[in-house]
Design a protein around this motif. Structure first.
Motif, PDB file in Angstrom:
ATOM      1  N   GLN A 182      -1.256   4.370   3.835  1.00 44.40           N
ATOM      2  CA  GLN A 182      -2.466   3.622   3.496  1.00 44.40           C
ATOM      3  C   GLN A 182      -2.377   2.205   4.061  1.00 44.40           C
ATOM      4  O   GLN A 182      -1.284   1.657   4.235  1.00 44.40           O
ATOM      5  CB  GLN A 182      -2.660   3.568   1.984  1.00 44.40           C
ATOM      6  CG  GLN A 182      -2.795   4.929   1.335  1.00 44.40           C
ATOM      7  CD  GLN A 182      -4.012   5.686   1.803  1.00 44.40           C
ATOM      8  OE1 GLN A 182      -5.112   5.143   1.874  1.00 44.40           O
ATOM      9  NE2 GLN A 182      -3.824   6.955   2.135  1.00 44.40           N
ATOM     10  N   TRP A 233       0.831  -1.190   0.000  1.00 41.97           N
ATOM     11  CA  TRP A 233       0.000   0.000   0.000  1.00 41.97           C
ATOM     12  C   TRP A 233       0.871   1.248   0.000  1.00 41.97           C
ATOM     13  O   TRP A 233       2.010   1.228   0.504  1.00 41.97           O
ATOM     14  CB  TRP A 233      -0.919  -0.014   1.218  1.00 41.97           C
ATOM     15  CG  TRP A 233      -2.039  -1.006   1.087  1.00 41.97           C
ATOM     16  CD1 TRP A 233      -3.321  -0.747   0.744  1.00 41.97           C
ATOM     17  CD2 TRP A 233      -1.950  -2.435   1.266  1.00 41.97           C
ATOM     18  NE1 TRP A 233      -4.064  -1.912   0.693  1.00 41.97           N
ATOM     19  CE2 TRP A 233      -3.242  -2.971   1.011  1.00 41.97           C
ATOM     20  CE3 TRP A 233      -0.930  -3.322   1.605  1.00 41.97           C
ATOM     21  CZ2 TRP A 233      -3.516  -4.328   1.092  1.00 41.97           C
ATOM     22  CZ3 TRP A 233      -1.200  -4.681   1.684  1.00 41.97           C
ATOM     23  CH2 TRP A 233      -2.482  -5.163   1.431  1.00 41.97           C
ATOM     24  N   SER A 234       0.361   2.321  -0.542  1.00 44.75           N
ATOM     25  CA  SER A 234       1.084   3.587  -0.536  1.00 44.75           C
ATOM     26  C   SER A 234       1.351   4.035   0.902  1.00 44.75           C
ATOM     27  O   SER A 234       0.676   3.592   1.839  1.00 44.75           O
ATOM     28  CB  SER A 234       0.277   4.665  -1.265  1.00 44.75           C
ATOM     29  OG  SER A 234      -0.030   4.282  -2.580  1.00 44.75           O
ATOM     30  N   GLU A 235       2.308   4.916   1.065  1.00 44.44           N
ATOM     31  CA  GLU A 235       2.656   5.430   2.386  1.00 44.44           C
ATOM     32  C   GLU A 235       1.424   5.993   3.088  1.00 44.44           C
ATOM     33  O   GLU A 235       0.680   6.803   2.530  1.00 44.44           O
ATOM     34  CB  GLU A 235       3.717   6.531   2.252  1.00 44.44           C
ATOM     35  CG  GLU A 235       4.306   6.973   3.563  1.00 44.44           C
ATOM     36  CD  GLU A 235       5.165   5.918   4.220  1.00 44.44           C
ATOM     37  OE1 GLU A 235       5.208   5.904   5.466  1.00 44.44           O
ATOM     38  OE2 GLU A 235       5.792   5.113   3.491  1.00 44.44           O
ATOM     39  N   ASN A 274       0.261   6.274 -13.512  1.00 44.01           N
ATOM     40  CA  ASN A 274       0.346   5.087 -12.667  1.00 44.01           C
ATOM     41  C   ASN A 274       0.962   3.910 -13.424  1.00 44.01           C
ATOM     42  O   ASN A 274       1.793   3.170 -12.880  1.00 44.01           O
ATOM     43  CB  ASN A 274      -1.051   4.710 -12.153  1.00 44.01           C
ATOM     44  CG  ASN A 274      -1.025   3.523 -11.217  1.00 44.01           C
ATOM     45  OD1 ASN A 274      -0.203   3.424 -10.314  1.00 44.01           O
ATOM     46  ND2 ASN A 274      -1.944   2.593 -11.436  1.00 44.01           N
ATOM     47  N   THR A 333       4.577   2.455 -12.189  1.00 44.00           N
ATOM     48  CA  THR A 333       4.629   1.055 -11.771  1.00 44.00           C
ATOM     49  C   THR A 333       5.546   0.243 -12.665  1.00 44.00           C
ATOM     50  O   THR A 333       6.382  -0.539 -12.187  1.00 44.00           O
ATOM     51  CB  THR A 333       3.212   0.458 -11.780  1.00 44.00           C
ATOM     52  OG1 THR A 333       2.349   1.248 -10.947  1.00 44.00           O
ATOM     53  CG2 THR A 333       3.219  -0.975 -11.303  1.00 44.00           C
ATOM     54  N   ASN A 347       2.945  -5.001  -6.639  1.00 48.17           N
ATOM     55  CA  ASN A 347       2.761  -3.548  -6.651  1.00 48.17           C
ATOM     56  C   ASN A 347       4.092  -2.836  -6.815  1.00 48.17           C
ATOM     57  O   ASN A 347       5.129  -3.290  -6.321  1.00 48.17           O
ATOM     58  CB  ASN A 347       2.106  -3.090  -5.352  1.00 48.17           C
ATOM     59  CG  ASN A 347       0.706  -3.628  -5.189  1.00 48.17           C
ATOM     60  OD1 ASN A 347       0.483  -4.497  -4.367  1.00 48.17           O
ATOM     61  ND2 ASN A 347      -0.234  -3.125  -5.965  1.00 48.17           N
ATOM     62  N   VAL A 383      -4.327   2.365  -5.164  1.00 52.59           N
ATOM     63  CA  VAL A 383      -4.328   3.130  -6.417  1.00 52.59           C
ATOM     64  C   VAL A 383      -5.095   2.317  -7.453  1.00 52.59           C
ATOM     65  O   VAL A 383      -4.537   1.467  -8.156  1.00 52.59           O
ATOM     66  CB  VAL A 383      -2.896   3.432  -6.892  1.00 52.59           C
ATOM     67  CG1 VAL A 383      -2.927   4.322  -8.136  1.00 52.59           C
ATOM     68  CG2 VAL A 383      -2.087   4.100  -5.789  1.00 52.59           C
ATOM     69  N   TYR A 416       0.606   0.862  -8.582  1.00 50.45           N
ATOM     70  CA  TYR A 416       1.645   1.294  -7.637  1.00 50.45           C
ATOM     71  C   TYR A 416       1.371   0.733  -6.252  1.00 50.45           C
ATOM     72  O   TYR A 416       2.253   0.200  -5.583  1.00 50.45           O
ATOM     73  CB  TYR A 416       1.734   2.814  -7.584  1.00 50.45           C
ATOM     74  CG  TYR A 416       2.703   3.272  -6.511  1.00 50.45           C
ATOM     75  CD1 TYR A 416       4.081   3.143  -6.707  1.00 50.45           C
ATOM     76  CD2 TYR A 416       2.236   3.776  -5.297  1.00 50.45           C
ATOM     77  CE1 TYR A 416       4.974   3.519  -5.706  1.00 50.45           C
ATOM     78  CE2 TYR A 416       3.126   4.162  -4.299  1.00 50.45           C
ATOM     79  CZ  TYR A 416       4.489   4.025  -4.510  1.00 50.45           C
ATOM     80  OH  TYR A 416       5.368   4.383  -3.514  1.00 50.45           O
ATOM     81  N   GLY A 417       0.131   0.845  -5.801  1.00 46.89           N
ATOM     82  CA  GLY A 417      -0.273   0.310  -4.509  1.00 46.89           C
ATOM     83  C   GLY A 417      -1.701  -0.179  -4.590  1.00 46.89           C
ATOM     84  O   GLY A 417      -2.439   0.154  -5.519  1.00 46.89           O
ATOM     85  N   VAL A 456       5.106  -0.217  -5.333  1.00 47.17           N
ATOM     86  CA  VAL A 456       5.658   0.205  -4.054  1.00 47.17           C
ATOM     87  C   VAL A 456       6.547  -0.866  -3.445  1.00 47.17           C
ATOM     88  O   VAL A 456       7.491  -0.564  -2.709  1.00 47.17           O
ATOM     89  CB  VAL A 456       4.525   0.603  -3.080  1.00 47.17           C
ATOM     90  CG1 VAL A 456       3.688  -0.608  -2.678  1.00 47.17           C
ATOM     91  CG2 VAL A 456       5.089   1.307  -1.849  1.00 47.17           C
TER      92      VAL A 456
END
Length: 297
Positions: A38, A34-36, A132, A136, A89, A119, A115-116, A91
């Motif tokens: 999230q 997950w994104s930072e 994106n 990615t 992902n 997203v 990316y995550g 990330v």
């Protein structure tokens, strides 16, 4: 946003997998991050916290996939001599590059997974979707040395234009569809891409988290589906077997992935391969495909 209308080339009754097999199995590993800031939208406790509160329990649960789960899943695959398709992902290539290198070095297909997990293409405008895809793809390519050829969006949800954008970016296949038992060739506004349905019949996340089943239930789900494919079906068919590294990457569930691989390896009439190999085989069978009208998902 209106759906783009396309045509598709679908496989017919005479389609066969490599070696003449009527049934095909693809093993997927969902390696998710997950994104930072999230966290997973669901967690093992079931009851969500109040909106706006950081769920440290769900965050820690999801992190297991990178610290332990991916390694166990790769070990199971290596023990059985099975090459898998690993949804990855961007990330994770950014924060856990050693894991992504290990996936690639093990001969598995790295499938871009946005990316995550937070997203999701359908939430983005066209420029956001393109960025994106670019981000990615670049992160994975930087770690593995080659761009991924396949894409599956989080929750298998692209957008009405996402397949075309993937084709324009050089992708060969995607899995943001559920409308067939077999791959098919989709034509999106002049671009072509193989669509490989992400079949959810044998998938640990809904089985364990949504329905509360134990691991043995997923084995039974597979056994029933496998018997139906081989003994009841007369047409060509494909089945996905999917585990998530933060769910059945744990000892309590990984044994089921192992057991299913053993059952498939013991069946000489079944083809097993990656999603990329499935896409390439479909393209090699292009002359036998039949054109049909289709409204893109």
């Amino acid at each position: 946003m209106n759906q783009e209308i396309s045509s598709v080339l679908r496989a017919g009754h005479g389609f066969r997998w490599p070696g003449g097999a009527r049934a095909g199995i693809v093993f997927n590993i969902a390696y998710e991050g997950w994104s930072e800031g999230q966290v997973p939208g669901i967690g093992p406790m079931g009851n969500p916290l109040r909106p706006g509160v950081f769920d440290s329990n769900a965050a820690s649960w999801g992190l297991y996939g990178a610290t332990r789960g991916i390694w166990r899943a790769l070990e199971v695959a290596a023990r059985n001599g099975v090459r898998t398709s690993v949804m990855t992902n961007g990330v994770l290539a950014e924060k856990w590059p050693d894991t992504v290198r290990a996936i690639h070095r093990g001969g598995h297909e790295v499938v871009a997974h946005s990316y995550g997990m937070d997203v999701i293409p359908v939430y983005l405008h066209e420029a956001g979707q393109r960025e994106n895809i670019r981000r990615t793809t670049g992160l994975i390519a930087e770690v593995t040395g080659e761009a991924p050829r396949g894409w599956i969006s989080p929750r298998g949800t692209g957008s009405p234009i996402h397949a075309r954008l993937l084709a324009e970016a050089g992708y060969l296949h995607h899995g943001d569809c559920n409308d067939d038992d077999l791959p098919y060739l989709a034509r999106e506004a002049g671009a072509e891409i193989v669509a490989i349905p992400l079949i959810m019949d044998v998938n640990d996340l809904p089985s364990a988290i949504r329905y509360g089943n134990n691991a043995r239930a997923m084995l039974e789900q597979f056994q029933d589906a496998f018997a139906a494919m081989r003994e009841r079906e007369t047409r060509p068919v494909m089945l996905d077997v999917t585990i998530h590294t933060h769910v059945y990457g744990r000892p309590s569930g990984a044994w089921v992935f192992d057991e299913i691989m053993r059952l498939v390896k013991a069946a000489p009439d079944v083809w097993t391969g990656t999603r990329l190999e499935a896409a390439e085989h479909l393209l090699a069978s292009r002359d036998s495909l039949t054109a049909t009208p289709h409204a893109a998902d």
